[in-house]
Write a protein that holds these residues in place. Structure first.
Motif, PDB file in Angstrom:
ATOM      1  N   ASN A 144       0.850  -1.189   0.000  1.00 11.34           N
ATOM      2  CA  ASN A 144       0.000   0.000   0.000  1.00 11.34           C
ATOM      3  C   ASN A 144       0.889   1.243   0.000  1.00 11.34           C
ATOM      4  OD1 ASN A 144      -1.882   1.977   0.324  1.00 11.34           O
ATOM      5  ND2 ASN A 144      -2.634   1.290   2.315  1.00 11.34           N
ATOM      6  N   ARG A 145       1.136   1.786  -1.186  1.00 15.94           N
ATOM      7  CA  ARG A 145       2.039   2.933  -1.327  1.00 15.94           C
ATOM      8  C   ARG A 145       1.412   4.229  -0.825  1.00 15.94           C
ATOM      9  NH1 ARG A 145       7.050   1.776  -2.035  1.00 15.94           N
ATOM     10  NH2 ARG A 145       7.440   3.638  -3.236  1.00 15.94           N
ATOM     11  N   GLU A 146       0.114   4.219  -0.577  1.00 18.46           N
ATOM     12  CA  GLU A 146      -0.581   5.425  -0.109  1.00 18.46           C
ATOM     13  C   GLU A 146      -0.409   5.655   1.390  1.00 18.46           C
ATOM     14  OE1 GLU A 146      -2.166   7.606  -2.179  1.00 18.46           O
ATOM     15  OE2 GLU A 146      -1.371   6.333  -3.773  1.00 18.46           O
ATOM     16  N   GLU A 147      -0.219   4.578   2.156  1.00 21.46           N
ATOM     17  CA  GLU A 147      -0.117   4.688   3.608  1.00 21.46           C
ATOM     18  C   GLU A 147       1.330   4.961   4.018  1.00 21.46           C
ATOM     19  OE1 GLU A 147      -1.969   2.274   7.262  1.00 21.46           O
ATOM     20  OE2 GLU A 147      -0.388   1.188   6.202  1.00 21.46           O
ATOM     21  N   THR A 148       1.544   6.024   4.766  1.00 24.14           N
ATOM     22  CA  THR A 148       2.884   6.379   5.230  1.00 24.14           C
ATOM     23  C   THR A 148       3.121   5.810   6.626  1.00 24.14           C
ATOM     24  OG1 THR A 148       2.135   8.431   6.254  1.00 24.14           O
ATOM     25  CG2 THR A 148       2.778   8.535   3.914  1.00 24.14           C
ATOM     26  N   TRP A 149       4.371   5.890   7.091  1.00 26.50           N
ATOM     27  CA  TRP A 149       4.688   5.453   8.443  1.00 26.50           C
ATOM     28  C   TRP A 149       3.941   6.294   9.472  1.00 26.50           C
ATOM     29  CZ3 TRP A 149       6.536   0.957   9.514  1.00 26.50           C
ATOM     30  CH2 TRP A 149       7.384   0.305   8.626  1.00 26.50           C
ATOM     31  N   GLN A 150       3.808   7.576   9.194  1.00 27.65           N
ATOM     32  CA  GLN A 150       3.062   8.447  10.110  1.00 27.65           C
ATOM     33  C   GLN A 150       1.609   7.976  10.222  1.00 27.65           C
ATOM     34  OE1 GLN A 150       2.666  12.549   8.835  1.00 27.65           O
ATOM     35  NE2 GLN A 150       2.510  13.283  10.935  1.00 27.65           N
ATOM     36  N   ASP A 151       0.999   7.641   9.082  1.00 28.94           N
ATOM     37  CA  ASP A 151      -0.382   7.137   9.085  1.00 28.94           C
ATOM     38  C   ASP A 151      -0.484   5.797   9.822  1.00 28.94           C
ATOM     39  OD1 ASP A 151      -1.054   9.303   7.461  1.00 28.94           O
ATOM     40  OD2 ASP A 151      -0.792   8.148   5.604  1.00 28.94           O
ATOM     41  N   ALA A 152       0.490   4.911   9.585  1.00 32.64           N
ATOM     42  CA  ALA A 152       0.457   3.575  10.186  1.00 32.64           C
ATOM     43  C   ALA A 152       0.527   3.663  11.708  1.00 32.64           C
ATOM     44  CB  ALA A 152       1.611   2.727   9.647  1.00 32.64           C
ATOM     45  N   PHE A 153       1.392   4.525  12.240  1.00 29.22           N
ATOM     46  CA  PHE A 153       1.487   4.658  13.694  1.00 29.22           C
ATOM     47  C   PHE A 153       0.301   5.441  14.259  1.00 29.22           C
ATOM     48  CE2 PHE A 153       5.808   3.187  13.110  1.00 29.22           C
ATOM     49  CZ  PHE A 153       5.981   2.387  14.232  1.00 29.22           C
ATOM     50  N   ASP A 154      -0.250   6.338  13.465  1.00 28.28           N
ATOM     51  CA  ASP A 154      -1.440   7.077  13.888  1.00 28.28           C
ATOM     52  C   ASP A 154      -2.608   6.110  14.113  1.00 28.28           C
ATOM     53  OD1 ASP A 154      -3.310   9.050  14.398  1.00 28.28           O
ATOM     54  OD2 ASP A 154      -3.498   9.685  12.320  1.00 28.28           O
ATOM     55  N   GLN A 155      -2.751   5.131  13.230  1.00 28.20           N
ATOM     56  CA  GLN A 155      -3.858   4.172  13.323  1.00 28.20           C
ATOM     57  C   GLN A 155      -3.761   3.258  14.543  1.00 28.20           C
ATOM     58  OE1 GLN A 155      -3.919   2.120   9.576  1.00 28.20           O
ATOM     59  NE2 GLN A 155      -4.313   3.997   8.417  1.00 28.20           N
ATOM     60  N   VAL A 156      -2.565   3.111  15.116  1.00 26.79           N
ATOM     61  CA  VAL A 156      -2.409   2.239  16.286  1.00 26.79           C
ATOM     62  C   VAL A 156      -2.250   3.039  17.576  1.00 26.79           C
ATOM     63  CG1 VAL A 156      -1.530   0.278  14.968  1.00 26.79           C
ATOM     64  CG2 VAL A 156       0.082   1.978  15.874  1.00 26.79           C
ATOM     65  N   GLY A 157      -2.607   4.329  17.536  1.00 29.81           N
ATOM     66  CA  GLY A 157      -2.652   5.125  18.758  1.00 29.81           C
ATOM     67  C   GLY A 157      -1.465   6.015  19.044  1.00 29.81           C
ATOM     68  N   LEU A 158      -0.530   6.127  18.106  1.00 24.78           N
ATOM     69  CA  LEU A 158       0.616   7.018  18.296  1.00 24.78           C
ATOM     70  C   LEU A 158       0.560   8.126  17.249  1.00 24.78           C
ATOM     71  CD1 LEU A 158       3.500   4.462  18.961  1.00 24.78           C
ATOM     72  CD2 LEU A 158       2.274   5.841  20.625  1.00 24.78           C
ATOM     73  N   ARG A 159      -0.172   9.181  17.566  1.00 23.21           N
ATOM     74  CA  ARG A 159      -0.316  10.314  16.636  1.00 23.21           C
ATOM     75  C   ARG A 159       0.908  11.207  16.775  1.00 23.21           C
ATOM     76  NH1 ARG A 159      -4.588  12.902  13.926  1.00 23.21           N
ATOM     77  NH2 ARG A 159      -5.985  11.317  14.749  1.00 23.21           N
ATOM     78  N   CYS A 160       1.749  11.226  15.749  1.00 22.48           N
ATOM     79  CA  CYS A 160       3.016  11.958  15.800  1.00 22.48           C
ATOM     80  C   CYS A 160       3.026  13.115  14.798  1.00 22.48           C
ATOM     81  CB  CYS A 160       4.182  11.028  15.476  1.00 22.48           C
ATOM     82  SG  CYS A 160       4.366   9.642  16.590  1.00 22.48           S
ATOM     83  N   ASP A 161       3.667  14.211  15.203  1.00 17.99           N
ATOM     84  CA  ASP A 161       3.913  15.331  14.297  1.00 17.99           C
ATOM     85  C   ASP A 161       5.236  15.096  13.588  1.00 17.99           C
ATOM     86  OD1 ASP A 161       1.637  16.732  15.217  1.00 17.99           O
ATOM     87  OD2 ASP A 161       2.779  17.521  16.912  1.00 17.99           O
TER      88      ASP A 161
END
Length: 198
Positions: free
Chosen positions: A80-97
């Motif tokens: 899935n080239r659309e999902e970034t590492w930021q998105d992946a960690f956001d989905q598991v509860g780690l919302r990072c800037d």
């Protein structure tokens, strides 16, 4: 760790190496205390479970979460080239800037590592359990070039042993302040009468 001090979480995700992270507390004097570090080779869900368990165990009050801006915006998987590492960690509860990658943070870190002239101690303190951070700081070096033509206009650090020092650079670029992290940025008020525009 002090549960009353605000904590900055910094994350460096990677597809082929372990994900690496730091928890850094800011004390009332704006000194930095590296309380926990970690690395995990698993998917974001397993890594997040370990990170959140560390935060609960140490009673850390997270004020800010930062992610490596270069890897944070890159694809997390080949499927899935659309999902970034930021998105992946956001989905598991780690919302990072996204952190700032400015070289200024490296100079600030150097300044914090020098002993303060009044207290005769550095402004960065590393918990004994974070020996990997100390090891990488000792081995962090500039890349060497064989010929003058290979050298770029700016010196670049070696990729080896640069994970934790780079995370510290990101934290320094965020300009950590105890009062701002704990209470928020001050509201700027202007004195005098307000003029109306027509």
């Amino acid at each position: 760790p002090n549960p009353r001090w605000p904590t900055i979480f910094a994350l460096d995700p990677h597809p082929r190496k372990p994900h690496m992270w730091l928890h850094i507390q800011v004390d009332p004097s704006d000194d930095l205390w590296v309380t926990t570090c970690g690395e995990n080779v698993h998917e974001p869900l397993e890594a997040a479970a370990e990170i959140l368990a560390q935060e609960r165990e140490n009673l850390l009050s997270i004020a800010q979460r930062l992610i490596d801006p270069n890897m944070g915006r890159s694809p997390a998987s080949a499927k899935n080239r659309e999902e970034t590492w930021q998105d992946a960690f956001d989905q598991v509860g780690l919302r990072c800037d996204l952190a700032s990658d400015s070289a200024v943070g490296r100079a600030l870190l150097d300044e914090y590592l020098r002993p303060d002239q009044y207290r005769e101690q550095p402004r960065v303190h590393i918990h004994p359990s974070c020996g990997a951070v100390v090891d990488q700081l000792k081995r962090y070096s500039w890349d060497n070039f064989r010929t003058r033509d290979e050298r770029g206009t700016k010196e670049v650090p070696r990729d080896k042993y640069d994970d934790y020092p780079t995370l510290l650079k990101y934290v320094m670029n965020s300009n950590p302040s105890f009062s701002v992290l704990r209470e928020g940025a001050p509201i700027i008020k202007r004195t005098g009468t307000r003029r109306r525009g027509y």
